[in-house]
Enzyme design. Structure first.
Site, PDB file in Angstrom:
ATOM      1  N   CYS A 202       0.839  -1.195   0.000  1.00  0.00           N
ATOM      2  CA  CYS A 202       0.000   0.000   0.000  1.00  0.00           C
ATOM      3  C   CYS A 202       0.876   1.248   0.000  1.00  0.00           C
ATOM      4  O   CYS A 202       1.453   1.619   1.028  1.00  0.00           O
ATOM      5  CB  CYS A 202      -0.912  -0.029   1.230  1.00  0.00           C
ATOM      6  SG  CYS A 202      -1.811   1.498   1.475  1.00  0.00           S
TER       7      CYS A 202
ATOM      8  N   CYS B 118      -0.149   4.051   2.314  1.00  0.00           N
ATOM      9  CA  CYS B 118       0.140   3.825   3.744  1.00  0.00           C
ATOM     10  C   CYS B 118       1.635   3.939   4.027  1.00  0.00           C
ATOM     11  O   CYS B 118       2.031   4.541   5.021  1.00  0.00           O
ATOM     12  CB  CYS B 118      -0.285   2.423   4.182  1.00  0.00           C
ATOM     13  SG  CYS B 118      -1.841   1.870   3.526  1.00  0.00           S
ATOM     14  N   ASP B 119       2.460   3.327   3.190  1.00  0.00           N
ATOM     15  CA  ASP B 119       3.882   3.157   3.527  1.00  0.00           C
ATOM     16  C   ASP B 119       4.834   4.016   2.700  1.00  0.00           C
ATOM     17  O   ASP B 119       6.041   4.018   2.957  1.00  0.00           O
ATOM     18  CB  ASP B 119       4.280   1.678   3.360  1.00  0.00           C
ATOM     19  CG  ASP B 119       3.519   0.783   4.324  1.00  0.00           C
ATOM     20  OD1 ASP B 119       3.065   1.304   5.361  1.00  0.00           O
ATOM     21  OD2 ASP B 119       3.374  -0.417   4.044  1.00  0.00           O
TER      22      ASP B 119
END
Ligand code: NAP
Length: 306
Positions: free
Chosen positions: A134, A137-138
């Site tokens: 993701c 997200c990261d």
């Protein structure tokens, strides 16, 4: 009866909370069972521009919170718990969770789809140590670093564009020589000067010690191998439906999606499937939300027959 609802919705993504909104507004006693937090897959997208009504786009997490609040305003309840098993064939549907057992007259399955994995041996070893699924997200962990994105669909291209704004260099690795992604993304990708491409290439191995430091790719046309040094890898090769719980009860297609048409009806009376988890042509927030409304129409029709 204890914990008995008119309708239980399994999954709190856009489909689930749209169904909850329509169900409560129809006067049905409604419970949403959600494992983590509202929003499902869309919580991993920072900018959603193709859900109408938000002229500047909206963060996926925020949209999830708004959808939940909108349904709760009319009385929908949420139980944060993991569903462990289900019995859906009888007239009373039984759902066993990590926080108790719940019964319903009708069930709407809105479990969505999870990230697909490459399935190469070193993938699990480096998951969370440089292999991520993701970008929204990261991605921030890779500021000014070099990353690879694997895949050629909308997810991979959207991830590459997002990462190009954060990272020093982005290498897009795709197993064919043309992208599957929608045309609108192609121009954005062309304008991102720090994105390079490895066409006709598959990843055969992730390399490194404690964390990933590189990967091996093979050209499927020539068989030639190469090593790329990277700090991180984003695997963006699509999704798998979350349907293991329903195997043997609800009919699934060969890819594991619940077989249900536009009326969202499954093979079982009183059981409906909505959003990314069902067989459909276009898996988007807007189509999941539409499914939620449609399902409740047929839930009401079904409840009237009991
Ligand atoms: P997708 O469209 O199924 O694309 C998956 C990509 O990964 C394809 O390019 C595929 O290659 C590749 N791939 C699959 N398995 C692979 C493997 N084992 N090894 C290497 N490559 C592999 O999935 P997606 O991009 O996640 O999109 C899913 C759905 O969400 C689509 O309907 C998409 O339109 C939608 N979506 C929309 C947006 C948006 O419009 N904003 C953003 C993200 C996703 P091939 O091309 O060779 O099959």
């Amino acid at each position: 009866m204890e914990n008995m609802y008119d309708v239980i919705i399994i999954g709190g993504g856009p489909g689930g909370y749209s169904a909850a909104l329509y169900a409560t507004r129809a006067g049905l006693d409604t419970l949403v069972i959600e494992k983590l937090s509202a929003g499902g897959q869309m919580t991993q997208t920072t900018q959603i521009d193709n859900y109408p009504g938000f002229d500047q786009g909206i963060d996926g997490f925020e949209l999830g919170v708004k959808m939940k609040a909108g349904a709760e305003r009319f009385g929908a309840k949420t139980k944060l718990a993991e569903v462990l098993s289900v019995r859906l064939e009888g007239q009373v549907k039984e759902i066993e969770t990590s926080d108790g057992r719940f019964l319903a007259k009708a069930v709407i399955i809105a479990t969505g789809a999870g990230h697909r994995h490459l399935g190469i041996p070193t993938e699990a070893q480096f998951a969370g140590r440089g292999v991520a699924y993701c970008a929204a997200c990261d991605g921030m962990f890779y500021r000014n670093k070099t990353v690879a994105v694997i895949g050629g669909g909308n997810s991979a291209v959207a991830d590459a564009i997002l990462l190009s704004r954060i990272c020093k260099e982005v290498i897009l690795i795709h197993r064919r020589d043309t992208l599957r992604a929608t045309k609108i993304y192609h121009d954005q990708l062309k304008n991102a000067e720090n994105v390079t491409f490895r066409w006709n290439s598959v990843v055969t191995e992730f390399l490194g010690g404690d964390r990933i430091s590189g990967l091996k790719i093979q050209n499927v046309a020539t068989g030639q191998e190469a090593r790329l040094n990277v700090d991180g890898v984003f695997v963006s090769i699509g999704r798998n439906p979350v349907t293991k719980l329903f195997e043997g009860q609800v009919a699934l297609d060969k890819n594991g999606y619940i077989i249900a048409g536009e009326d969202t009806k499954t093979n079982l009376a009183g059981v409906f499937a909505i959003g990314d988890v069902r067989t459909k042509a276009l898996r988007q927030v807007v189509t999941a939300a539409a499914d939620g409304a449609t399902a409740v129409h047929y839930v009401e029709e079904y409840l009237a027959t009991l």
